[in-house]
Design a protein around this motif. Structure first.
Motif, PDB file in Angstrom:
ATOM      1  N   GLY A 281      32.382 -74.034 -32.295  1.00  0.00           N
ATOM      2  CA  GLY A 281      32.519 -73.887 -33.438  1.00  0.00           C
ATOM      3  C   GLY A 281      31.508 -72.318 -33.807  1.00  0.00           C
ATOM      4  N   GLY A 282      31.069 -72.031 -33.379  1.00  0.00           N
ATOM      5  CA  GLY A 282      30.331 -70.753 -33.309  1.00  0.00           C
ATOM      6  C   GLY A 282      31.291 -69.906 -32.432  1.00  0.00           C
ATOM      7  N   VAL A 283      31.410 -69.954 -31.869  1.00  0.00           N
ATOM      8  CA  VAL A 283      32.110 -69.168 -30.433  1.00  0.00           C
ATOM      9  C   VAL A 283      33.980 -68.513 -32.229  1.00  0.00           C
ATOM     10  CG1 VAL A 283      34.252 -68.889 -28.648  1.00  0.00           C
ATOM     11  CG2 VAL A 283      31.623 -69.481 -28.637  1.00  0.00           C
ATOM     12  N   ALA A 284      34.419 -70.017 -32.051  1.00  0.00           N
ATOM     13  CA  ALA A 284      35.481 -69.459 -33.181  1.00  0.00           C
ATOM     14  C   ALA A 284      34.870 -68.376 -34.517  1.00  0.00           C
ATOM     15  CB  ALA A 284      35.915 -70.871 -33.710  1.00  0.00           C
ATOM     16  N   LEU A 285      33.989 -68.927 -35.261  1.00  0.00           N
ATOM     17  CA  LEU A 285      33.227 -68.414 -36.196  1.00  0.00           C
ATOM     18  C   LEU A 285      33.373 -66.585 -35.635  1.00  0.00           C
ATOM     19  CD1 LEU A 285      31.021 -70.747 -37.974  1.00  0.00           C
ATOM     20  CD2 LEU A 285      32.914 -69.690 -39.038  1.00  0.00           C
ATOM     21  N   LEU A 286      32.688 -66.653 -34.369  1.00  0.00           N
ATOM     22  CA  LEU A 286      32.823 -65.272 -33.759  1.00  0.00           C
ATOM     23  C   LEU A 286      33.569 -64.124 -34.033  1.00  0.00           C
ATOM     24  CD1 LEU A 286      29.687 -63.913 -32.748  1.00  0.00           C
ATOM     25  CD2 LEU A 286      30.009 -64.682 -30.678  1.00  0.00           C
ATOM     26  N   LEU A 287      34.898 -65.009 -32.954  1.00  0.00           N
ATOM     27  CA  LEU A 287      36.027 -64.570 -33.258  1.00  0.00           C
ATOM     28  C   LEU A 287      36.575 -64.206 -34.725  1.00  0.00           C
ATOM     29  CD1 LEU A 287      37.814 -66.223 -30.573  1.00  0.00           C
ATOM     30  CD2 LEU A 287      36.493 -64.367 -30.059  1.00  0.00           C
ATOM     31  N   ALA A 288      36.161 -65.042 -35.706  1.00  0.00           N
ATOM     32  CA  ALA A 288      37.025 -64.669 -36.500  1.00  0.00           C
ATOM     33  C   ALA A 288      36.301 -63.941 -37.191  1.00  0.00           C
ATOM     34  CB  ALA A 288      37.424 -66.560 -37.584  1.00  0.00           C
ATOM     35  N   PHE A 289      34.733 -63.868 -37.886  1.00  0.00           N
ATOM     36  CA  PHE A 289      34.571 -62.754 -38.369  1.00  0.00           C
ATOM     37  C   PHE A 289      33.493 -62.330 -37.731  1.00  0.00           C
ATOM     38  CE2 PHE A 289      35.022 -67.343 -41.329  1.00  0.00           C
ATOM     39  CZ  PHE A 289      35.563 -66.624 -41.530  1.00  0.00           C
ATOM     40  N   GLY A 290      33.546 -61.916 -36.555  1.00  0.00           N
ATOM     41  CA  GLY A 290      32.641 -60.880 -35.559  1.00  0.00           C
ATOM     42  C   GLY A 290      32.798 -59.961 -35.906  1.00  0.00           C
ATOM     43  N   ARG A 291      32.154 -58.536 -35.297  1.00  0.00           N
ATOM     44  CA  ARG A 291      32.454 -56.786 -35.465  1.00  0.00           C
ATOM     45  C   ARG A 291      33.485 -57.295 -35.431  1.00  0.00           C
ATOM     46  NH1 ARG A 291      28.119 -53.681 -32.719  1.00  0.00           N
ATOM     47  NH2 ARG A 291      26.521 -55.223 -34.343  1.00  0.00           N
ATOM     48  N   HIS A 292      34.346 -57.772 -33.551  1.00  0.00           N
ATOM     49  CA  HIS A 292      35.691 -57.609 -33.816  1.00  0.00           C
ATOM     50  C   HIS A 292      36.563 -58.720 -33.823  1.00  0.00           C
ATOM     51  CE1 HIS A 292      34.129 -54.225 -31.158  1.00  0.00           C
ATOM     52  NE2 HIS A 292      33.201 -55.351 -31.350  1.00  0.00           N
ATOM     53  N   GLY A 293      36.050 -59.752 -34.529  1.00  0.00           N
ATOM     54  CA  GLY A 293      37.203 -60.355 -35.526  1.00  0.00           C
ATOM     55  C   GLY A 293      38.231 -60.478 -35.689  1.00  0.00           C
ATOM     56  N   VAL A 294      38.709 -61.335 -36.598  1.00  0.00           N
ATOM     57  CA  VAL A 294      40.566 -61.063 -37.217  1.00  0.00           C
ATOM     58  C   VAL A 294      39.487 -60.449 -38.428  1.00  0.00           C
ATOM     59  CG1 VAL A 294      42.076 -62.350 -38.116  1.00  0.00           C
ATOM     60  CG2 VAL A 294      40.964 -63.526 -36.403  1.00  0.00           C
ATOM     61  N   ILE A 295      39.072 -60.847 -38.785  1.00  0.00           N
ATOM     62  CA  ILE A 295      38.319 -60.031 -40.556  1.00  0.00           C
ATOM     63  C   ILE A 295      37.280 -60.071 -39.952  1.00  0.00           C
ATOM     64  CG2 ILE A 295      37.640 -60.995 -42.933  1.00  0.00           C
ATOM     65  CD1 ILE A 295      40.052 -63.158 -42.881  1.00  0.00           C
TER      66      ILE A 295
ATOM     67  N   LEU B 184      34.564 -58.703 -40.576  1.00  0.00           N
ATOM     68  CA  LEU B 184      32.821 -58.527 -42.150  1.00  0.00           C
ATOM     69  C   LEU B 184      31.433 -58.213 -41.136  1.00  0.00           C
ATOM     70  CD1 LEU B 184      33.746 -61.471 -44.275  1.00  0.00           C
ATOM     71  CD2 LEU B 184      33.649 -59.151 -44.432  1.00  0.00           C
ATOM     72  N   SER B 185      31.552 -58.112 -39.805  1.00  0.00           N
ATOM     73  CA  SER B 185      30.343 -58.179 -39.097  1.00  0.00           C
ATOM     74  C   SER B 185      29.130 -59.146 -39.667  1.00  0.00           C
ATOM     75  CB  SER B 185      29.594 -56.653 -39.232  1.00  0.00           C
ATOM     76  OG  SER B 185      30.701 -55.620 -39.276  1.00  0.00           O
ATOM     77  N   LEU B 186      29.161 -59.948 -39.861  1.00  0.00           N
ATOM     78  CA  LEU B 186      28.420 -61.175 -40.529  1.00  0.00           C
ATOM     79  C   LEU B 186      27.912 -61.623 -39.113  1.00  0.00           C
ATOM     80  CD1 LEU B 186      30.953 -63.222 -42.958  1.00  0.00           C
ATOM     81  CD2 LEU B 186      28.793 -61.553 -43.793  1.00  0.00           C
ATOM     82  N   ALA B 187      28.241 -62.032 -37.988  1.00  0.00           N
ATOM     83  CA  ALA B 187      27.430 -62.322 -36.858  1.00  0.00           C
ATOM     84  C   ALA B 187      25.811 -62.255 -36.839  1.00  0.00           C
ATOM     85  CB  ALA B 187      28.356 -61.610 -35.476  1.00  0.00           C
ATOM     86  N   PHE B 188      25.381 -62.012 -36.499  1.00  0.00           N
ATOM     87  CA  PHE B 188      23.568 -61.985 -35.807  1.00  0.00           C
ATOM     88  C   PHE B 188      22.924 -61.363 -37.512  1.00  0.00           C
ATOM     89  CE2 PHE B 188      26.243 -60.991 -32.697  1.00  0.00           C
ATOM     90  CZ  PHE B 188      25.818 -62.484 -31.615  1.00  0.00           C
ATOM     91  N   THR B 189      23.236 -62.490 -38.496  1.00  0.00           N
ATOM     92  CA  THR B 189      23.370 -61.498 -40.000  1.00  0.00           C
ATOM     93  C   THR B 189      22.597 -63.301 -40.274  1.00  0.00           C
ATOM     94  OG1 THR B 189      24.602 -61.991 -41.640  1.00  0.00           O
ATOM     95  CG2 THR B 189      23.701 -60.051 -40.164  1.00  0.00           C
TER      96      THR B 189
END
Lengths: 343, 253
Positions: free
Chosen positions: B101-115, B117-122
């Motif tokens: 789930g974490g990996v999937a979230l990273l790919l979706a909402f991470g800095r280089h994700g589909v969206i 949002l740069s939410l990773a690591f916040t």
């Protein structure tokens, strides 16, 4: 006439279609009767706008078919009332009323139905009869032009049924809109209704006064509702050839052969004998006792034969005759007791 | 009433099963340094992790409520194509390894994700990760309750002049309140204990993403006593949720 409510509705649920056409005057209390699956509830839901329907629906001269349930001037009391369990009786009634006047008005309606002191109870703390009155108050409070009651007394015990029926009688008498009352109970039909709309398989099979249904029912089911036997038959050589087998003679016969009729024989008019009766009855046939049930102090006997009939006899007579399942007897009916309804 | 004597083989296995579940908890309680517990739980790092855990888990619960209740309503009341697919998707996080789930979230909402949002690591990332795993508990509880409600209530409300929105808030929602409370408790407890998805998507930054479970895991390496103390705290919180839900169940029965 702008006060007339005109109904010509066609509604479908799955592959089942209901088509009802009727015209009602203000103050009409229409008993909607019919076997299970006849389409009674579907008809009511179509009137309320809860399922899509085509055709015509004018209430007090206004076409409301395209309106949502909220704006049809139709009040609906489903089976068991369906009070909101998390709201008090007062809040249930006030639910449909807007603004500051809602609660006082709701209280007045509860008072009118004689349950004002129960205003702050939740439905779980109400008896079946009390809940049914709250549900009635909730529907009436919005002053609908058409009131739909779906078997309002079916779930109640005998005592509560009498009490709620008395209440209904009083308030339906005051109500100047049209009431549609779905019921399975002939007592409701006779004490509450001014008119009967009988449905079967999604279609109207009879639309008449209450007397019309008691004296001239048009289906075996309606005859049975009023405590009679009903047989589809055809006139032949001065007698009635029953579709299900057997022949009956009636005192009053329609002219000509090949007329489709319903032969109606009241259950209390069927006499039961152990030997072949010698009397004057013109309809006499052998039969076998299939079933016995005590109904209202009398014994209702199912006699298997041609035709198979229900006979009401006194408990004394049943004991005297030694009636029991499997016993062979004779049934007799006077020609004057057979009513012929031309279809 | 006669009672059949349970067969010995079954009883033995059942006792072993109970011991397997209870022994670790008893061991935890046994090894808890009770006298220094107040001190261990009030160190700066413990308080920081605790505060962050509460913030994140409550944030995740709030997010789950805002999107979960409408989702449950949609699944219970509206017929549409692909409904079974949606229900499967909602249920998936229950069985999905949280790290996936974490990996999937990273790919979706991470800095280089589909969206992106740069939410990773916040902290928002930690909330999102916890909501991802907690949401199914809430949706399934509320959907089950909604399915149990007779739709005639909606119909009655409609004939009484109530619009869909008013009916939802005045009739439907109050009627599913017990299930909503139970689902919320489960979802909150799940969010509070979240580890895998959080560390993968939000990382392990003290003060912003290092929640209690992450803190326990790290502390265990160099300060076992502190780790045990924090574990006992999490166990206590779980028990509180369980007891609260038990009384709720009794109420609804």
């Amino acid at each position: 006439m702008t006060n007339v409510t005109t109904i010509d509705l066609r509604a479908s649920v799955g592959t089942f279609t209901v088509h009802v056409a009727a015209e009602c005057k203000p103050g009409d209390v229409v008993a909607v009767v019919g076997p299970n699956g006849a389409g009674k509830s579907t008809f009511l839901r179509a009137l309320a706008g809860l399922i899509p329907a085509t055709g015509t629906l004018t209430v007090g001269g206004v076409d409301v078919l395209d309106r949502p349930p909220a704006r049809r001037h139709v009040g609906w009391v489903p089976q068991d009332g369906a009070l909101f369990p998390h709201l008090t009786a007062l809040d249930n009634v006030a639910f449909g009323l807007r603004g500051r006047q809602g609660r006082p008005a709701a209280q007045r309606w509860l008072d009118r139905l004689g349950i004002g002191d129960l205003a702050h109870r939740r439905p779980a703390a109400l008896s079946g009869g009390q809940a049914q009155k709250v549900a009635l108050a909730r529907a009436l409070a919005r002053e609908p032009r058409v009131l739909l009651l779906d078997e309002p007394l079916a779930a109640l015990d005998v005592e509560a049924r009498t009490d709620v029926r008395r209440s209904l009688r009083a308030h339906l008498g005051d109500f100047d809109g049209v009431t549609m009352l779905v019921t399975h109970d002939p007592v409701d039909v006779m004490t509450l209704a001014s008119r009967v709309l009988a449905l079967d398989a999604g279609a109207v099979v009879q639309d008449s006064t209450v007397t019309g249904v008691t004296t001239a029912p048009r289906t075996p089911w309606l005859a049975a509702l009023m405590g009679s036997n009903g047989f589809y038959a055809r006139t032949a050589a001065g007698a009635l050839a029953l579709d299900g087998g057997g022949v009956l003679v009636a005192a009053d016969m329609p002219a000509g052969d090949g007329v489709d009729v319903l032969a109606v024989v009241p259950a209390h008019a069927v006499a039961v004998h152990r030997g072949r009766p010698e009397g004057s009855a013109r309809n006499v046939w052998p039969a076998t006792v299939r079933d016995l049930a005590v109904v209202g102090g009398r014994v209702r006997v199912t006699l298997g034969g041609a035709p198979t009939v229900l006979a009401d006899v006194t408990t004394a007579a049943a004991a005297d005759l030694g009636l029991a399942e499997g016993v062979d007897v004779w049934a007799s009916v006077k020609a004057t007791e057979v009513t012929v309804v031309v279809l | 009433m006669t009672r059949t004597r349970p067969p010995l083989s079954l009883t033995t296995a059942a006792v072993a099963g109970a011991a397997f579940l209870l022994l670790p908890l008893v061991s935890l309680a046994d090894r808890t340094p009770w006298h220094s517990l107040p001190h261990l739980l009030t160190t700066t790092s413990a308080v920081t992790a605790l505060r962050l855990s509460l913030e994140c888990s409550l944030g995740a619960l709030a997010l789950s409520l805002v999107v979960g209740v409408p989702l449950a309503w949609l699944l219970a009341r509206v017929d549409f194509r692909g409904k079974s697919v949606l229900r499967a998707a909602v249920t998936l996080p229950l069985v999905l390894p949280p790290v996936v789930g974490g990996v999937a979230l990273l790919l979706a909402f991470g800095r280089h994700g589909v969206i992106p949002l740069s939410l990773a690591f916040t902290t928002w990332g930690a909330i999102l990760a916890e909501a991802f795993v907690a949401l199914p508990f809430l949706v399934l509880a509320v959907e089950g309750a909604l399915l149990g409600i007779d739709e005639r209530y909606d119909d009655v409300a409609a004939t009484l002049g109530s619009g869909t929105t008013r009916t939802f808030f005045r009739v439907t929602l109050p009627m599913v309140l017990p299930a909503l409370a139970a689902g919320s408790a489960l979802a909150w407890a799940r969010a509070l204990g979240e580890f895998g998805a959080t560390i993968t998507f939000a990382g392990n930054l003290p003060g912003s993403t290092q929640t209690l479970p992450l803190d326990v895991y790290l502390t265990l390496q160099n300060d076992p006593d502190a780790a045990v103390a924090l574990s006992t705290l999490l166990l206590a919180l779980s028990l509180v949720v369980l007891v609260a839900m038990r009384s709720r169940w009794r109420l609804t029965r």
